[in-house]
Design an enzyme around this catalytic site. Structure first.
Site, PDB file in Angstrom:
ATOM      1  N   ILE A 637       0.833  -1.236  -0.017  1.00 30.51           N
ATOM      2  CA  ILE A 637      -0.140  -0.051   0.017  1.00 30.51           C
ATOM      3  C   ILE A 637       0.865   1.240  -0.158  1.00 30.51           C
ATOM      4  O   ILE A 637       1.932   1.399   0.735  1.00 30.51           O
ATOM      5  CB  ILE A 637      -0.973  -0.118   1.360  1.00 30.51           C
ATOM      6  N   THR A 642      -5.306   7.070   1.520  1.00 27.36           N
ATOM      7  CA  THR A 642      -6.083   6.976   0.310  1.00 27.36           C
ATOM      8  C   THR A 642      -6.533   5.874  -0.052  1.00 27.36           C
ATOM      9  O   THR A 642      -7.589   5.438  -0.587  1.00 27.36           O
ATOM     10  CB  THR A 642      -5.156   7.766  -0.878  1.00 27.36           C
ATOM     11  N   GLU A 713     -10.720  -1.204  -7.272  1.00 22.32           N
ATOM     12  CA  GLU A 713     -11.945  -1.788  -7.756  1.00 22.32           C
ATOM     13  C   GLU A 713     -12.207  -2.904  -6.580  1.00 22.32           C
ATOM     14  O   GLU A 713     -13.588  -3.286  -6.540  1.00 22.32           O
ATOM     15  CB  GLU A 713     -11.721  -2.322  -9.405  1.00 22.32           C
TER      16      GLU A 713
HETATM   17 MO1  MOS Z   1     -12.826   1.049 -14.180  1.00 20.68          MO
HETATM   18  S1  MOS Z   1     -14.341   0.266 -14.514  1.00 20.68           S
HETATM   19  O1  MOS Z   1     -11.497  -0.004 -14.791  1.00 20.68           O
HETATM   20  O2  MOS Z   1     -12.486   2.907 -14.940  1.00 20.68           O
END
Ligand code: MOS
Length: 746
Positions: A637, A642, A713
């Site tokens: 990290i 953030t 993600e």
């Molecule tokens: Mo993301 S959906 O890989 O911008």
């Protein structure tokens, strides 16, 4: 930077405030619609009122006479654009179809014209005066009614064929003693960043500057150069700040070339900002899915067969084909010898779906991890225990060892922080006052992705360091997360570091998608920064006046703004002093991170575990998420603050996916009925409990030189399943259709 080289006051991995936080909260940060221009004109789009058919006539005469109007472009009069290269053609256009290329209509809200006027209000007014006569056909809107028209996608699903098979499914099913066979559905969702898409186009001769809200500066440059038949070097794309994106700004949508075309046509700078309703029709969405999951297991919980099949919606062929790869995480998640994956698409008169935070995983893992919970109840096994019994020690999809995997540690840490042991597994058994309490968990995962990236690093005579790469700040804190890499490579404080991004005049950077910015740009930044350190050291080593004269590189450590001899701390010199004595204003170096020599002997993924607690009103069916804990293994990290914010944001979006978000399209007209933030519900502060996000320490030597997997993600993946599982635990009702609204519970 690996542990061994890290100096004692290293900042990598510590929580640090955003370097641009003050700019953002004081309104000084400039977004794409906020660059003042001389003689600026305003463009407003004309959106199709029908979802399928064609334009018979388009009458612009009244609009042309309206005050302030400079031009109205439609398919009838617009100068023709050259083809816009899509991803597969090396560009970034989202759609195959060039805007205004003909009179065909493929979805409601399709842009059928652009009005340019001297003010935004006058352009808006004139657009309303345009009279369009359509030849209308009944649109195809409802996927659930058109299931039988599902087709094999033309392209790949993720990176795989639409149908894949491992082992022998029938045999695996026959061996099983228990089976879950259920269908899970997810609705259309929209990205809804606070900042809408916005483009300001400025031509000077055949040179073009575009201020665009984009996750893909260089893709936009390439695509516009092709569309307007000019060299890429003539196009400059600037995007310093993005007010959220989530994937909808990863490709270039039709309003961008239309703004550029309008600017060229009226010979003035033109600004085009999408309206919130246009954010629902012209810039993609998360496709609707209907997924069947079959889990077959022996009584000890070991999977003998797994099938994950289903359909998602996509657009008409003339527009393109985005396939939501909802089976993408399935083959690597659990050890299972027999597996079948299959995806089909149903073509509808909706715009093109696109990438939306964890495209594929977010929808697919909801189904898979819900089914796993169902299997755990059938077997009367703890859901974590069931997952441990099916833990994949190596990647079952590629048969490669993992570069690192901390899923078991995530279960342990997450369960401990959450208090999983307090859970009574019996549904409806736990109460808090009059509320039913539910606890649920689910896995998270996301692949490690790299794209080629470049950076240049410069150290000045006064000791300041500037590193540049044309990457993006989409709210994630890119500069803040990259700064520690720079500071630690040089042994300087963050305060001396400046990272510049958001401009195609800077070294080339890839799309900020696939959680790949830190892994890719970070590697380039580390390479360039280490190269300036080596260059400065080399100057000192050659210089008999330096205390570092003749000292080998391996004997030198960078700390407190100086280079020290490891074995004799009295011998040291600052960067400033080395540059000054040698009369150097700046030392600079660039680095191209290519990743083609990347280790292919390991499978690289992040993993995590989500733990949700819900309170359900037994009379009204109202659901509140009262606690949420996520634990993740995502490599090194960079900035704990953030990175945690990314996870909290992903979990928040996952709560929206689980309980609120749903785009509703009228099946007769093809119009979206809730294209606004009043009726498309995203979570607000009052919906969100204290979210705890933890990272387990992971030292992965295989992925890249900085050991970072990326955290954009994974935060959302599995959240909806954890909540659905918690709702089942609270109520005894299994909701297999997102979002879980109260009407489905009572
Ligand atoms: Mo993301 S959906 O890989 O911008």
């Amino acid at each position: 930077m690996n542990q061994a080289n890290r100096s004692i006051n290293a900042v990598t991995g510590k929580p640090m405030d955003r370097v641009d936080g003050r700019q953002k909260v004081t309104g000084m940060a400039q977004y794409s619609a906020e660059y003042p221009q001389q003689n600026l004109a305003y463009a407003v789009l004309i959106d199709s009122k029908i979802a399928r058919g064609s334009i018979k006539t388009i009458d612009t005469s009244a609009a042309e006479k309206a005050p302030g109007v400079l031009a109205i472009l439609t398919h009838a009069n617009a100068p023709k654009l050259k083809a816009l290269p899509t991803f597969t053609a090396g560009g970034s256009a989202a759609e195959n179809r060039t805007p205004l290329s003909d009179n065909n209509i493929y979805h409601a809200g399709q842009y059928i014209g652009v009005v340019v006027a001297d003010t935004f209000e006058r352009a808006t007014h004139a657009a309303e005066l345009v009279r369009v006569e359509y030849a209308q056909q009944p649109p195809l809107i409802e996927m659930e009614r058109l299931r039988n028209q599902a087709v094999i996608p033309k392209g790949k699903v993720g990176q795989k064929p639409a149908d894949t098979l491992r082992g022998n499914l029938e045999q695996g099913l026959a061996q099983a003693q228990v089976r879950v066979d259920e269908t899970y559905t997810t609705p259309t969702e929209h990205h809804n960043p606070m900042e809408p898409h916005a483009t300001t186009a400025v031509w000077e001769g055949d040179r073009l500057t575009v201020y665009d809200a984009t996750q893909n500066n260089f893709g936009t440059r390439k695509t516009l150069a092709a569309a307007f038949g000019i060299p890429e070097a003539n196009v400059r794309v600037i995007c310093k700040f993005i007010g959220g994106a989530f994937g909808c700004k990863g490709t270039m949508w039709s309003h961008v070339p239309l703004a550029v075309l309008a600017a060229r046509y009226v010979r003035r700078p033109v600004k085009l900002v999408l309206t919130r309703p246009e954010m629902f029709t012209g810039t993609g969405y998360r496709a609707q899915t209907e997924q069947q999951v079959i889990l077959a297991a022996a009584l000890d919980g070991k999977l003998t067969a797994l099938a994950h099949t289903g359909i998602s919606d996509t657009c008409e062929e003339a527009i393109g084909e985005f396939v939501e790869p909802f089976t993408r995480a399935t083959p690597m998640m659990y050890a299972c010898p027999n597996m079948r994956l299959s995806q089909r698409v149903v073509r509808l008169n909706k715009g093109q779906p696109t990438f939306m935070r964890a495209p594929g995983e977010a929808s697919g893992v909801y189904a898979l991890e819900s089914a796993f919970d169902e299997l755990a109840y059938q077997l009367k096994l703890d859901p974590i225990e069931l997952r441990l019994r099916n833990h994949a020690d190596t990647d079952p999809d590629t048969n490669l060892p993992w570069s690192s995997k901390s899923l078991k540690e995530c279960y342990q840490l997450g369960a401990e922080k959450f208090g999983w042991s307090r859970r009574n597994p019996e549904p409806r058994s736990m109460r808090d006052g009059r509320y039913l309490v539910g606890m649920g968990m689910a896995n998270a995962t996301y692949p490690v992705i790299h794209f080629p990236a470049s950076a240049v690093a410069k150290i000045m005579q006064d000791g300041r360091v500037v590193v540049q790469s044309g990457t993006h700040e989409m709210g994630t804190g890119t500069a803040t997360a990259l700064a520690p890499i720079i500071a630690d490579a040089l042994g300087i404080t963050i305060g001396r570091v400046r990272f510049e991004l958001g401009d195609t005049e800077l070294p080339r950077a890839p799309v900020s998608g696939g959680s790949a910015t830190i892994s890719s740009v970070g590697t380039a930044v580390a390479g360039a920064t280490q190269a300036i350190r080596a260059k400065v050291l080399e100057i000192a080593r050659q210089d008999s006046r330096s205390p570092l004269y003749n000292i080998p590189d391996t004997e030198v450590v960078a700390e407190n703004g100086q280079l020290f001899v490891k074995s004799d701390r009295a011998k040291s010199e600052t960067y400033e002093s080395i540059l000054k004595r040698n009369n150097l204003k700046v030392v600079e170096a660039s680095f191209d991170a290519k990743f083609d020599s990347k280790d292919k002997k390991h499978s690289m993924h992040s993993f995590g575990a989500h733990f949700a607690q819900v309170l359900v009103d037994p009379d009204l069916g109202q659901i509140r998420v009262s606690r949420f804990v996520g634990a993740f293994g995502a490599g090194q990290i960079m900035n704990l603050k953030t990175a945690r914010s990314q996870m909290i944001g992903g979990i928040t979006m996952g709560i929206g996916m689980a309980l609120m978000e749903e785009t509703i399209t009228d099946s007769r007209s093809g119009h979206i009925v809730n294209p606004n933030l009043g009726e498309y519900h995203v979570p607000v502060n009052a919906d969100i409990p204290a979210i705890e996000a933890y990272f387990v320490e992971e030292n992965d030597p295989y992925i890249n030189s900085i050991g970072a997997k990326g955290v954009g993600e994974i935060g959302i993946v599995g959240v909806a399943a954890a909540i659905a599982n918690a709702v089942y635990h609270a109520t005894g009702k299994r909701i297999r259709d997102l979002p879980i609204t109260l009407d489905k519970l009572i």
